[in-house]
Structures are given as structure tokens and as C-alpha cells.
Motif scaffolding. Structure first.
Motif, mmCIF file in Angstrom:
data_model
loop_
_atom_site.group_PDB
_atom_site.id
_atom_site.type_symbol
_atom_site.label_atom_id
_atom_site.label_comp_id
_atom_site.label_asym_id
_atom_site.label_seq_id
_atom_site.Cartn_x
_atom_site.Cartn_y
_atom_site.Cartn_z
ATOM 1 N N ASP A 76 0.722 -1.430 0.092
ATOM 2 C CA ASP A 76 0.038 0.033 -0.214
ATOM 3 C C ASP A 76 0.146 1.429 -0.019
ATOM 4 O OD1 ASP A 76 -2.771 -0.768 -0.530
ATOM 5 O OD2 ASP A 76 -3.312 0.058 1.720
ATOM 6 N N ASP A 77 1.708 1.502 1.055
ATOM 7 C CA ASP A 77 2.634 2.516 0.943
ATOM 8 C C ASP A 77 3.614 2.911 0.104
ATOM 9 O OD1 ASP A 77 2.373 2.673 3.991
ATOM 10 O OD2 ASP A 77 3.977 1.809 4.289
ATOM 11 N N LEU A 78 3.470 1.461 -1.380
ATOM 12 C CA LEU A 78 3.992 1.867 -3.021
ATOM 13 C C LEU A 78 3.046 2.379 -3.808
ATOM 14 C CD1 LEU A 78 7.075 -0.869 -2.335
ATOM 15 C CD2 LEU A 78 7.796 1.595 -1.740
ATOM 16 N N ARG A 79 1.747 1.796 -3.448
ATOM 17 C CA ARG A 79 0.723 1.664 -4.323
ATOM 18 C C ARG A 79 0.865 1.264 -5.209
ATOM 19 N NH1 ARG A 79 -2.309 7.484 -3.893
ATOM 20 N NH2 ARG A 79 -2.081 8.187 -1.730
ATOM 21 N N LEU A 80 1.320 0.446 -5.334
ATOM 22 C CA LEU A 80 1.288 -1.225 -6.272
ATOM 23 C C LEU A 80 -0.185 -1.716 -6.796
ATOM 24 C CD1 LEU A 80 4.540 -2.891 -5.186
ATOM 25 C CD2 LEU A 80 4.825 -1.170 -6.569
ATOM 26 N N LEU A 81 -0.600 -1.702 -6.294
ATOM 27 C CA LEU A 81 -2.206 -2.303 -6.336
ATOM 28 C C LEU A 81 -3.223 -0.690 -5.957
ATOM 29 C CD1 LEU A 81 -1.658 -5.852 -6.087
ATOM 30 C CD2 LEU A 81 -1.876 -4.795 -7.762
ATOM 31 N N PRO A 82 -4.496 -0.834 -6.103
ATOM 32 C CA PRO A 82 -5.171 -0.575 -5.286
ATOM 33 C C PRO A 82 -5.486 -0.664 -4.433
ATOM 34 C CG PRO A 82 -5.892 -1.145 -7.786
ATOM 35 C CD PRO A 82 -4.907 -1.718 -8.041
ATOM 36 N N ASN A 83 -5.541 -0.151 -3.837
ATOM 37 C CA ASN A 83 -5.653 0.230 -2.212
ATOM 38 C C ASN A 83 -6.979 -0.658 -1.270
ATOM 39 O OD1 ASN A 83 -8.154 1.586 0.512
ATOM 40 N ND2 ASN A 83 -6.148 1.267 1.061
ATOM 41 N N ALA A 84 -8.245 -0.678 -2.374
ATOM 42 C CA ALA A 84 -9.409 -1.385 -2.133
ATOM 43 C C ALA A 84 -8.945 -2.801 -2.359
ATOM 44 C CB ALA A 84 -10.686 -0.668 -3.123
ATOM 45 N N TYR A 85 -8.295 -3.241 -2.931
ATOM 46 C CA TYR A 85 -7.813 -4.760 -3.741
ATOM 47 C C TYR A 85 -7.467 -5.203 -2.657
ATOM 48 C CZ TYR A 85 -6.605 -8.850 -6.952
ATOM 49 O OH TYR A 85 -6.557 -9.607 -7.044
ATOM 50 N N THR A 86 -5.941 -4.892 -2.168
ATOM 51 C CA THR A 86 -5.485 -5.446 -1.037
ATOM 52 C C THR A 86 -5.340 -4.937 -0.398
ATOM 53 O OG1 THR A 86 -3.795 -3.046 -0.691
ATOM 54 C CG2 THR A 86 -2.847 -4.792 -2.725
ATOM 55 N N GLN A 87 -6.226 -4.027 0.418
ATOM 56 C CA GLN A 87 -6.721 -4.181 1.420
ATOM 57 C C GLN A 87 -8.161 -5.267 2.320
ATOM 58 O OE1 GLN A 87 -6.421 -2.967 4.569
ATOM 59 N NE2 GLN A 87 -4.281 -1.769 3.235
ATOM 60 N N GLU A 88 -8.710 -5.377 0.772
ATOM 61 C CA GLU A 88 -10.407 -6.787 0.993
ATOM 62 C C GLU A 88 -9.257 -7.712 0.710
ATOM 63 O OE1 GLU A 88 -11.753 -5.629 -2.758
ATOM 64 O OE2 GLU A 88 -13.090 -3.888 -1.975
ATOM 65 N N PHE A 89 -8.339 -8.171 0.615
ATOM 66 C CA PHE A 89 -8.080 -9.622 0.644
ATOM 67 C C PHE A 89 -7.273 -9.381 1.958
ATOM 68 C CE2 PHE A 89 -3.661 -12.072 0.417
ATOM 69 C CZ PHE A 89 -4.427 -13.462 -0.058
ATOM 70 N N LEU A 90 -6.253 -8.638 2.442
ATOM 71 C CA LEU A 90 -6.216 -8.672 3.657
ATOM 72 C C LEU A 90 -7.633 -9.134 5.106
ATOM 73 C CD1 LEU A 90 -4.122 -8.455 6.429
ATOM 74 C CD2 LEU A 90 -4.519 -5.743 6.088
ATOM 75 N N LEU A 91 -8.671 -8.021 5.042
ATOM 76 C CA LEU A 91 -9.543 -8.301 5.857
ATOM 77 C C LEU A 91 -10.782 -9.625 5.219
ATOM 78 C CD1 LEU A 91 -11.565 -7.293 7.705
ATOM 79 C CD2 LEU A 91 -13.234 -6.683 5.456
#
Length: 543
Positions: free
Chosen positions: A264-279
Motif C-alpha cells: 500500500d505504501d508503494l501504491r503497487l495495487l489499488p487500496n481496495a484490492y489489497t485491503q479487501e484481500f487482507l480483511l
């Protein structure tokens, strides 16, 4: 069917994505499958999803609870729920038909028209595929795209035409932006490419690496495209998901939280995509589960083997066993070959399912079924070719029994259990939730009440549909809190009828004290069972 548990949130999320580019609603799944289902809603006059007030709710309570209330209001308060659901379900049905076409095509290429027809009939008689081909969820989308990826991968390894490479790329990317469990395709594709290079000799190492690079690049672009090429979940620059700072997430998946934070810090992928996977991974670490009378919050390694044995038609299991025997025989004689393209995806998916603590639904192994149907059709064709009279008789008998089992659940495919398990009538003894009772039978309950001229019912309903939408006058009991304020839960009005969902009777998502609430009813004989998922009792005094 009335809406099953997940449909309101999937449809609301999909419509918000396609109509407003808003990806804040359900931070637990990638967007494509839900957006695909919601496309017809763009042509409904005057339809609008009101997003005002979403930013006023902090991300954590929104992601864990409030999203369901919002979806309920969108479908059942502000709009005509069934009208929207039927249109969206047609889009999922289209994916089911596409899947059947792919199975037909693969069987035709391997064994000709008779095997292809048998495979097609098998798809239409497989109750699990039929059930999920009519629901607005991500399960049929993943099943279709998972199978399509492997089919076009095999074609690409045989012949590297632009058509085959395009098919492989399209299905792989669509799988990745439809459901996070599609990430399993990465090792599956890598293993099958290695088989093509080192065993089958149909690919050179450089070509295999180029294909992996192509899939990686197009998937990265596809993920950004599905998020409208925007880092934030919405146009607002102030709304980000930061679930790595949630104490529950940090406790359950600390390493993944750190990794997602760095991405997320590097903004390699959309915030929603990475955070949805984490949740989604954090939530899956501890969920209520039920198996043959036992309850757990962390599941069992044998959950999916048992679910497979009781939820799969007996004829399909026998045909699949025959296909495996043929494969094993070939391996012992000549070593493994192209049949690995049908075996590896099934083994990887089943092994991954058995290793997870998320034991809430047999649907999580749904993508193995088109491979089983394909293998069964090939085994039937092989048997008929070797022993025409005997083979034809055995195939006909298995098909006849398959039709018989299929009919035992019709039209309630979601509640299918095979004869070894005692049929749908004994399903609740084995599994509940999305295996049997996903909230789908409110309409059936409304019809039963009308047919028997019953004006009022005490209701404990496991689901997200609204009984009031179907004209059910009810006193709501413990377990119905999802779409109601807490003070709407009352004591039953007795004597009277009491309707309780099978999942609540089993006490899956209740603490040990709450689980005792319906124990007295479990010991009674219901006066009716609606669609195998709602038990109705006549009760004269508190139990």
C-alpha cells in the motif's frame, strides 16, 4: 428463491461499482463478478444507490456490520428486490451456460461428440453447479473462469495461436478480479507449464516464462482497470482502507498485514484490492462451522472430504473414480501426460480447501465439479468403447440413478444431499449454512402460510432478505437481528406457529448459551419443513 445471505451485499456492491465507480461497500471480494451481475441494473429507470453518509461511518464497523444494513435498505426499502435480483441472476446464469459450453468443447476435443453430450448432460444434472449458476455470488464466476483458464492453457501448450493465448489470458485475469481464491491458479498454472516444458516437451522454457510474464502483466493491468485505474476506493481522497491497523486483523494475520502495508505504501495495487484481500483472510481465520453435529470456530481438516461425500451425486463419484482409475493405469504404463491438466487443478484446490480454517460452505470446492464431470464423461465413453453392450448398460444405469438423485432435491438444488447422506431430508444432520440453509426459502414460507391461512408466525430467520417484503407478519425471535434493530427481537406469541431456520437450530453462529434457545424445538417433530431449510412447529407454551 428469496435472496440468499450474500446476494444483497454482492448486488449492491456491484451496482455501486458500475454506476458510480465506488468500491467502498464490501471490502472482502474483488469487483468483477459482482459488477458483471449488476450490469442490467444500469437500464432500470430511476434506480440509484445512495452513498451519502458512508464516509460518516468508520471503515471497521462498516466492513464488519453496517454494509449489510445498507444493502438491505437498497434492495428492500428503496427498491423492488426481486426485480433487481432476477435481472442479476440472469447474468450469473450466462456464466453457468458458458461453463457448460467449455466442458462440452473440452470433452469433444478429447473423445468426440458422444462424450461431449454426456458431459453437457452431466453439467445440467450436477445440482451444486445448477444451484450456484442462479445466485448472485462470486462462486460460479470463479468456477467458470478457473475451468476456462485450464482449458485454454492446455490448448496453448498444444498450439500457441493468438486465439488460445487470448483465451488463457482473459480467463486467468477474470478469475483474479472475481475472487481471491483464484490466486491458487498461480501455482497450478506454473506446475502445468513446467509439465509442458519438461515432460510433454510441447513448450520451450522461454515460451513458458513469456506466458507467465504475460499473465502477470495483464493481471496487474486488469486489477487496476477493475478499480477504474484509481488508487482510492472512491473519488474522495480522504477515504482509505487501513485494516492492517485493526487489532483483530493484526492479531490474526500479522505477517500479511505487514506485507499489505508495504504494498500500500508503494501504491503497487489499488487500496481496495489489497485491503479487501487482507480483511478476507483475517475474517477466514475464525468463523463458526458445523459438521455432523459438531461445532467449531477453526474448522476441521476433514470438513471438505465429508462435504464432498455427502453433497456429490453418487453416480458422479463413481464415474470420477473410474476416470481416476484410467489415469492411474496410464501412469503405471506410460507415466503422466496431458491428463494432469484435469488432475492438478482438482488436487491443488482440494488440498488448499482442507488446509483452511474457513469451513462455512461446500461451495468453496465448487470449481472441482466441471473437472469431475469431464472426467466422468471420458470414463463413460472409454467404457462404452471397450465393452459396447456392458459399458452402455452401466453408463445408462449410472445416468438413470443420477437423474433420480437430482430429482430428490428439485427445485431446491442448494439443499441437495445424496442418498448416502439420506437425501435433502437429512441434510441438516450433516451441514447447514450455504450447504442447505442460506436464507433462500422465505418465499416458500410465505406460500405455506397463505395456503394454510395462517396470519402470523414467530420467526427466527437466518438470512438477509426481508420477511415483510413477502408479506410475512412475524414476531422476530433470537437470530433474526441482522436486518432489525436489537429492540425488535421479542418473546414468541404463543400458542402459535414457530418457524426456525436450520442454521439457527444447529446453533452454528451462537455462543453456547444462545445455542440452548432452540434445543427444545430440535427435539420436536415439525409440522412442515419449507424447502429443507426452515422448520415450522406448532407450539402451545414456552419451550
Amino acid at each position: 428463491m428469496s435472496a440468499i445471505w450474500d446476494e444483497p451485499i454482492h448486488l449492491t456492491t456491484g451496482y455501486a461499482a458500475v454506476s458510480k465507480g465506488d468500491h467502498r461497500f464490501d471490502p472482502e471480494h474483488p469487483p468483477f463478478a459482482r459488477a458483471w451481475a449488476a450490469l442490467p441494473l444500469l437500464f432500470v429507470p430511476g434506480l440509484e444507490v445512495r452513498t451519502d453518509g458512508v464516509d460518516a461511518i468508520p471503515p471497521r464497523p462498516w466492513a464488519w456490520d453496517e454494509q449489510f444494513s445498507f444493502a438491505h435498505r437498497f434492495l428492500y426499502v428503496e427498491n423492488d428486490a426481486d426485480r433487481l435480483l432476477y435481472a442479476a441472476r440472469a447474468m450469473i446464469l450466462a456464466l453457468g451456460l458458458l461453463l457448460a459450453g467449455l466442458v462440452f468443447a473440452w470433452a469433444y476435443e478429447l473423445a468426440g461428440l458422444p462424450a461431449a453430450v454426456f458431459a453437457l448432460v452431466g453439467c445440467l444434472l450436477e445440482p451444486n453447479l445448477m444451484a450456484h449458476a442462479s445466485l448472485v455470488t462470486t462462486d460460479m464466476a470463479l468456477t467458470c473462469f478457473y475451468f476456462g483458464t485450464i482449458y485454454f492453457l492446455l490448448r496453448t501448450c498444444r498450439q500457441r495461436s493468438a486465439w488460445n493465448v487470448a483465451g488463457l489470458t482473459l480467463f486467468f485475469v477474470l478469475a483474479m478480479i472475481s475472487k481471491y481464491s483464484a490466486l491458487l491458479l498461480i501455482p497450478v498454472v506454473a506446475v502445468l507449464l513446467a509439465v509442458s516444458v519438461f515432460r510433454l516437451r510441447t513448450l520451450r522454457p522461454g515460451i513458458a516464462c513469456a506466458l507467465l510474464a504475460l499473465l502477470a502483466a495483464t493481471t496487474w493491468v486488469g486489477i487496476w482497470a477493475a478499480s477504474d485505474f484509481r488508487y482510492t476506493p472512491y473519488d474522495s481522497q480522504s477515504r482509505f482502507f487501513r485494516f492492517q491497523y485493526d487489532p483483530v486483523v493484526g492479531e490474526r494475520v500479522p505477517r500479511l498485514a505487514s506485507t499489505v502495508s508495504a504494498v500500500d505504501d508503494l501504491r503497487l495495487l489499488p487500496n481496495a484490492y489489497t485491503q479487501e484481500f487482507l480483511l478476507s483472510q483475517a475474517k477466514s481465520m475464525s468463523r463458526g462451522a458445523f459438521l455432523a453435529g459438531e461445532r467449531s470456530s477453526t474448522g476441521w481438516w476433514h470438513y471438505f472430504p465429508v462435504a464432498f461425500l455427502v453433497k456429490t451425486p453418487v453416480s458422479l463419484m463413481l464415474l470420477a473414480a473410474g476416470a481416476f482409475a484410467l489415469v492411474l493405469r496410464r501412469w503405471l504404463r506410460r507415466g503422466f501426460g496431458e491428463e494432469l491438466f484435469g488432475v492438478v487443478p482438482v488436487v491443488f484446490l482440494f488440498a488448499a480447501a482442507m488446509s483452511t480454517t474457513l469451513n462455512i460452505g461446500h461451495r468453496h470446492i465448487l470449481p472441482i465439479y466441471p473437472f469431475l464431470v469431464l472426467g466422468g464423461a471420458l470414463a463413460a465413453a472409454k467404457g462404452i468403447a471397450r465393452q459396447r453392450i456392458v459399458g452402455s448398460a452401466v453408463a445408462a444405469a449410472l445416468l438413470a440413478f443420477w437423474i433420480y438423485e437430482f430429482r430428490t432435491a428439485q427445485p431446491h438444488n442448494l439443499a441437495f444431499f445424496n442418498t448416502l447422506a439420506g437425501g435433502p431430508e437429512r441434510g441438516a444432520d450433516w451441514l447447514v449454512d450455504s450447504n442447505l440453509d442460506w436464507g433462500q426459502d422465505l418465499k416458500g414460507l410465505a406460500r405455506w402460510l397463505e395456503e394454510h391461512d395462517i396470519q402470523h408466525v414467530n420467526l427466527a430467520y437466518f438470512g438477509t432478505a426481508d420477511p415483510r417484503y413477502y408479506g410475512i407478519d412475524a414476531t422476530y425471535l433470537e437470530g433474526s437481528e441482522l436486518f432489525l434493530p436489537t429492540d425488535a427481537i421479542e418473546r414468541p406469541k404463543l400458542p402459535g406457529y414457530v418457524a426456525v431456520s436450520a442454521t439457527l437450530l444447529a446453533g452454528v453462529y451462537r455462543d453456547p448459551v444462545e445455542r440452548e434457545i432452540y434445543r427444545g424445538l430440535r427435539e420436536q417433530e415439525p409440522v412442515a419443513v419449507i424447502g429443507h431449510s426452515i422448520n415450522v412447529y406448532w407450539v402451545t407454551r414456552p419451550w
